[in-house]
Design a protein around this motif. Structure first.
Motif, short mmCIF file in Angstrom:
data_model
loop_
_atom_site.label_atom_id
_atom_site.label_comp_id
_atom_site.label_asym_id
_atom_site.label_seq_id
_atom_site.Cartn_x
_atom_site.Cartn_y
_atom_site.Cartn_z
N ILE A 53 0.69 -0.96 -0.04
CA ILE A 53 0.13 -0.02 -0.10
C ILE A 53 0.98 1.20 -0.22
CG2 ILE A 53 -1.55 1.29 1.50
CD1 ILE A 53 -2.88 -1.30 2.30
N LYS A 56 2.20 1.89 -3.31
CA LYS A 56 1.08 2.26 -4.21
C LYS A 56 1.14 0.80 -5.31
CE LYS A 56 -1.79 5.07 -6.63
NZ LYS A 56 -2.26 6.53 -7.34
N ARG A 58 -0.69 -1.87 -4.03
CA ARG A 58 -2.12 -2.09 -3.84
C ARG A 58 -2.87 -0.84 -3.50
NH1 ARG A 58 -2.84 -7.68 -0.38
NH2 ARG A 58 -5.06 -6.87 -0.74
N HIS A 59 -4.25 -0.97 -3.89
CA HIS A 59 -5.08 0.17 -3.72
C HIS A 59 -6.46 -0.25 -3.33
CE1 HIS A 59 -2.92 1.71 -7.40
NE2 HIS A 59 -2.68 0.25 -7.71
N ASP A 60 -6.58 -1.51 -2.77
CA ASP A 60 -8.01 -1.94 -1.98
C ASP A 60 -7.85 -1.77 -0.71
OD1 ASP A 60 -5.71 -3.78 -1.88
OD2 ASP A 60 -7.05 -5.50 -1.91
N SER A 64 -6.89 6.55 4.46
CA SER A 64 -5.86 6.93 3.56
C SER A 64 -4.54 7.11 4.10
CB SER A 64 -6.23 8.65 3.42
OG SER A 64 -6.05 9.31 4.73
N LYS A 73 -3.63 8.16 -3.19
CA LYS A 73 -4.22 7.62 -4.67
C LYS A 73 -4.44 8.73 -5.56
CE LYS A 73 -7.48 4.55 -2.24
NZ LYS A 73 -8.95 3.93 -1.85
N THR A 76 -0.12 9.74 -9.43
CA THR A 76 -0.37 8.95 -10.53
C THR A 76 0.68 9.15 -11.54
OG1 THR A 76 -2.15 10.27 -11.71
CG2 THR A 76 -2.80 8.33 -10.22
#
Length: 215
Positions: A53, A56, A58-60, A64, A73, A76
């Protein structure tokens, strides 16, 4: 650069973690710039999930993660690439080496991501310190797991970083090689005034940790 976690919990593990105490999950916590953080937890409690996490992968998750007040999140594309090339380096538990490339080639890929942080000769210097000079020209896939782990450590150290994320980085090293690797990591972090987040199954005295947390 500060890392802020707010009510973070992985969605697949939400029910499992909702009723158990944790210093990390379902709470608010900040890792300050330059902190040396140890996270201790048994298998199956989400150490690798947390590391993925933070990087980044994993996003699930709910809650925050913020890097310097910027929600992860929202980071990018080129901004994420820049973060990984200049600010954050990682040692994955599963290493993620390119098996058909040599040990040296795997390390070199990180060294030249941007303007090189170190000269190419640094690879030889670090390999000598960790006792893997003899396998630098071998394909990573034919090296032992302990050798691969040391390749991954050097790969993480030859690029710039303000934070080093390490998921059980010494799991396949004997005591002597663990101390050599820890000494090299400490030297590099002190040189850059960098922080790290390290996960493991047990407590240890390898580093003068700023904080030790239970997951």
């Amino acid at each position: 650069m500060e890392i802020q976690l707010q009510q973070l919990v992985p969605i697949p593990l939400k029910e499992k973690f909702s009723q158990r105490p944790s210093n990390i999950w379902n709470t608010g916590i900040a890792f300050r710039a330059g902190d040396w953080i140890k996270i201790v937890a048994p298998s199956g409690t989400g150490k690798t999930t947390l590391m993925n996490i933070l990087y980044k992968v994993r996003h699930d998750y709910e809650g925050s993660v913020k890097w310097d007040n910027r929600d992860l999140k929202s980071i990018t594309g080129d901004d994420l690439a820049k973060l990984r090339q200049q600010n954050v380096s990682v040692i994955f538990q599963d290493l993620r080496l390119f098996e058909n490339l040599t040990a040296r080639e795997n390390i070199e890929l990180n060294r030249v991501l941007q303007k090189p942080f170190y000269e190419a000769a640094t690879i030889d210097d670090m390999a000598g310190l960790l006792g893997i000079s003899h396998i630098l020209e071998q394909r990573a896939g034919v090296c032992s797991y302990g050798e691969q782990q040391r390749i991954a450590i050097i790969r993480a150290l030859v690029q710039p970083f303000e934070w080093l994320i390490m998921d059980e980085p010494f799991s396949h090293l004997d005591n002597a090689n663990t101390h050599k690797a820890a000494d090299l990591i400490a030297t590099e972090c002190k040189k850059r005034k960098a922080g790290f987040v390290l996960t493991d199954l047990d407590e240890d005295s390898l580093f003068p940790y700023t904080h030790v947390y239970s997951l």
